[in-house]
Write an enzyme that holds these catalytic residues in place. Structure first.
Site, PDB file in Angstrom:
ATOM      1  N   HIS A  72       1.185  -1.281  -0.035  1.00  0.00           N
ATOM      2  CA  HIS A  72      -0.052   0.044   0.046  1.00  0.00           C
ATOM      3  C   HIS A  72       0.751   1.452   0.008  1.00  0.00           C
ATOM      4  O   HIS A  72       2.305   1.503   0.537  1.00  0.00           O
ATOM      5  CB  HIS A  72      -1.086  -0.225   1.109  1.00  0.00           C
ATOM      6  N   ASP A  74       0.276   3.763   1.450  1.00  0.00           N
ATOM      7  CA  ASP A  74       0.928   4.549   2.937  1.00  0.00           C
ATOM      8  C   ASP A  74       2.233   3.736   4.037  1.00  0.00           C
ATOM      9  O   ASP A  74       2.887   4.257   4.665  1.00  0.00           O
ATOM     10  CB  ASP A  74      -0.190   4.844   3.943  1.00  0.00           C
ATOM     11  N   HIS A 160      -4.422  -8.518   5.503  1.00  0.00           N
ATOM     12  CA  HIS A 160      -4.596  -7.086   5.058  1.00  0.00           C
ATOM     13  C   HIS A 160      -4.837  -7.261   3.704  1.00  0.00           C
ATOM     14  O   HIS A 160      -5.986  -7.148   3.006  1.00  0.00           O
ATOM     15  CB  HIS A 160      -3.742  -6.510   5.867  1.00  0.00           C
ATOM     16  N   ASP A 181      -0.354  -3.147   8.791  1.00  0.00           N
ATOM     17  CA  ASP A 181      -1.903  -3.190   8.799  1.00  0.00           C
ATOM     18  C   ASP A 181      -2.022  -5.222   8.918  1.00  0.00           C
ATOM     19  O   ASP A 181      -1.714  -5.802   8.904  1.00  0.00           O
ATOM     20  CB  ASP A 181      -1.907  -3.126   7.454  1.00  0.00           C
ATOM     21  N   HIS A 429      -8.471  -4.375   7.989  1.00  0.00           N
ATOM     22  CA  HIS A 429      -7.955  -3.808   9.393  1.00  0.00           C
ATOM     23  C   HIS A 429      -8.973  -4.578  10.434  1.00  0.00           C
ATOM     24  O   HIS A 429      -9.809  -4.501  10.322  1.00  0.00           O
ATOM     25  CB  HIS A 429      -7.578  -1.962   9.755  1.00  0.00           C
TER      26      HIS A 429
HETATM   27 ZN   LIG Z   1      -2.887  -1.377   4.274  1.00  0.00          ZN
HETATM   28 ZN   LIG Z   2      -1.809   1.587   6.182  1.00  0.00          ZN
END
Ligand SMILES: [Zn+2]
Ligand SMILES: [Zn+2]
Length: 496
Positions: A72, A74, A160, A181, A429
């Protein structure tokens, strides 16, 4: 009453990003002269250099190992910058599926980024930077331990998204566990996260995205989602589901394809998946069936058996060869007539295809937007959930208008919002209870919370501290802000 501690026995922890926020995850661990960096993400609500973690406050040349938890944005999108533009000289690890998807994902994001006419934000790295640094990344397997300058690292499945890992890190006898995550519910394709067996964890670094909030049970959530989608279709509207190009989108596609197979009355309504990137990455999803759960392996066997019977090669993609979903290369090829279900990226409606369709469809009350991911503060996905009367058009779509109003603010183009907006989280999550149970099961005396907005993180922290009352050994819970260094004492007898 605590004894003075030799600084040599302190664990240092520093968030360069992802401290009291969701976005640009990047954490530094230092212990006994070793330095480990966890993740290198970007913040989805910011552009250019301001989307990066605070790399300038830390000497990256001291990092021995950098671990990337999953693909991801982030968590991984700053990596080409770290490798190409800083004095970082350590080794980088991620799982095989993460590396395979990361390759296309970064390439795609650089191309899309360069195509934007927002000249004020320069890309922080180029496609060439990505191509040059990609071979530096080392791919590793779950449950396999690697030792790098006497730091031992072992990835575990995190649920995830495909390839997501939690990392066990051992430095001089101290066991640190980083969740990245993670999710624990059983979905259609992923193996869910589990507590590592037989290992005494000293420090747990965990996400806190949902704070203490609890998710509606999976089955109910799926039913509500399908009710919402079919409700929009029944009133003749278009259902827009903004999704991150890869990851949770695959789970939603499995849900939709299954539902359409069982409900012939909807089979005339097209489901589109608008993502070029996803088409490239389907090979990755086909390759790593073995890294997924039993449900997907069973589907794979069924589809292969069907393909053998028909002999026409249909079903070659196994579970990812959807029966009712059409992939859409670009909006130019999309005939926008009548009802449809559209999955389009990006997931937070910042720009691109999903934003363009939002602006096109928002004025009609027949249409509906359904948010299924976690929406980061400062993004359109978060804004629209407040059901504003109008939304701002992305001015950059019209280059001429952008030139007339270089600052942007002078000629804001506003669009009325009459479409419905609903949210059903499939973000994968853990919720408050799942996280608390996991934390209790791990049983680490030190817990560090990251990856959560302040209010969510604080509620989780209070909850965890309240559990101390019935414990003989109290746990310590930390919730550091960005660039705020923690020093946590550990006794000398830790040395292996
Ligand atoms: Zn993620
Ligand atoms: Zn994240």
């Amino acid at each position: 009453s605590e004894e003075p501690v030799d600084p040599a026995d302190e664990l240092k922890f520093l968030c360069l990003g992802g401290g009291n926020e969701v976005g640009r995850s990047c954490h530094i661990i230092q212990y006994k002269g070793k330095t480990v960096m966890l993740d290198a993400g970007q913040h989805p609500a910011y552009d250019g250099l301001s989307a990066l973690p605070f790399f300038d406050i830390f000497d990256l040349s001291t990092v021995d190992v950098l671990l990337i938890s999953h693909f991801h944005v982030d968590h991984a999108a700053s990596l080409p910058y770290v490798l190409a533009k800083t004095n970082f000289k350590g080794r980088v690890f991620m799982t095989h599926p993460t590396k395979a998807i990361y390759r296309w994902l970064i390439q795609d994001s650089v191309r899309v980024g360069n195509a934007s006419s927002n000249e004020s934000s320069q890309p922080v790295y180029t496609e060439q930077d990505h191509a040059n640094t990609f071979p530096m990344i080392e791919a590793i397997d779950y449950y396999t331990t690697h030792t790098i300058s006497s730091i031992r690292i072992t990835p575990y499945p995190a649920g995830h998204v495909l390839g997501a890992a939690m990392f066990l890190i051992e430095i001089a006898g101290l066991n640190i566990f980083f969740t990245g995550d993670y999710s624990r519910e059983h979905d259609r394709h992923l193996v869910s996260a589990e507590v590592p067996r037989g290992i005494k964890i000293d420090v747990l670094i965990t996400e806190s995205t949902y704070g203490v909030a609890s998710h509606v049970p999976r089955l109910e959530r799926e039913q509500a989602l399908m009710k919402s989608i079919t409700g929009i279709l029944n009133r003749g509207g278009r259902a827009l589901l903004p999704v991150f190009a890869l990851g949770r989108a695959q789970e939603l596609l499995l849900i939709l394809d299954e539902y359409w197979a069982k409900h012939p009355e909807f089979q005339k309504v097209p489901i589109y998946y608008a993502s070029n990137l996803a088409r490239k990455c389907m090979v990755v999803y086909q390759t790593y069936i073995g890294a997924m759960n039993d449900n997907i392996k069973r589907l794979f066997r069924e589809r292969m058996a069907e393909a053998e019977v028909t002999g026409d090669g249909a079903g070659k993609g196994g579970p990812w060869d959807f029966k009712f979903i059409r992939s859409l290369k670009s909006l130019d090829r999309f005939e926008d007539v009548g009802s449809c279900v559209m999955l389009a990226s990006p997931g937070m409606l910042q720009s691109g295809v999903s934003r363009e369709l939002l602006e096109r469809w928002a004025p009609s009350d027949k249409n509906g937007v359904i948010i299924t991911g976690y929406s980061v503060e400062g993004t359109m996905a978060r804004q629209i959930m407040q059901e504003p009367e109008q939304i701002q058009a992305v001015v950059t779509r019209n280059a001429a208008a952008a030139r007339r109003a270089p600052g942007g603010d002078a000629e804001k183009v506003m669009i009325p919002r009459r479409c419905s907006v609903q949210e059903y989280s499939f973000a994968a999550h853990v919720d408050g209870n799942e996280n608390r149970e996991f934390i209790e099961e791990v049983g680490a005396p030190v817990v560090i919370l990251v990856h959560g907005e302040q209010h969510n993180m604080m509620r989780l922290k209070s909850k965890l501290l309240s559990l101390n009352t019935n414990k003989t050994v109290k746990i310590k819970v930390y919730s550091p802000k960005n660039i705020e260094e923690l020093r946590i004492p550990f006794k000398q007898d830790k040395i292996a």
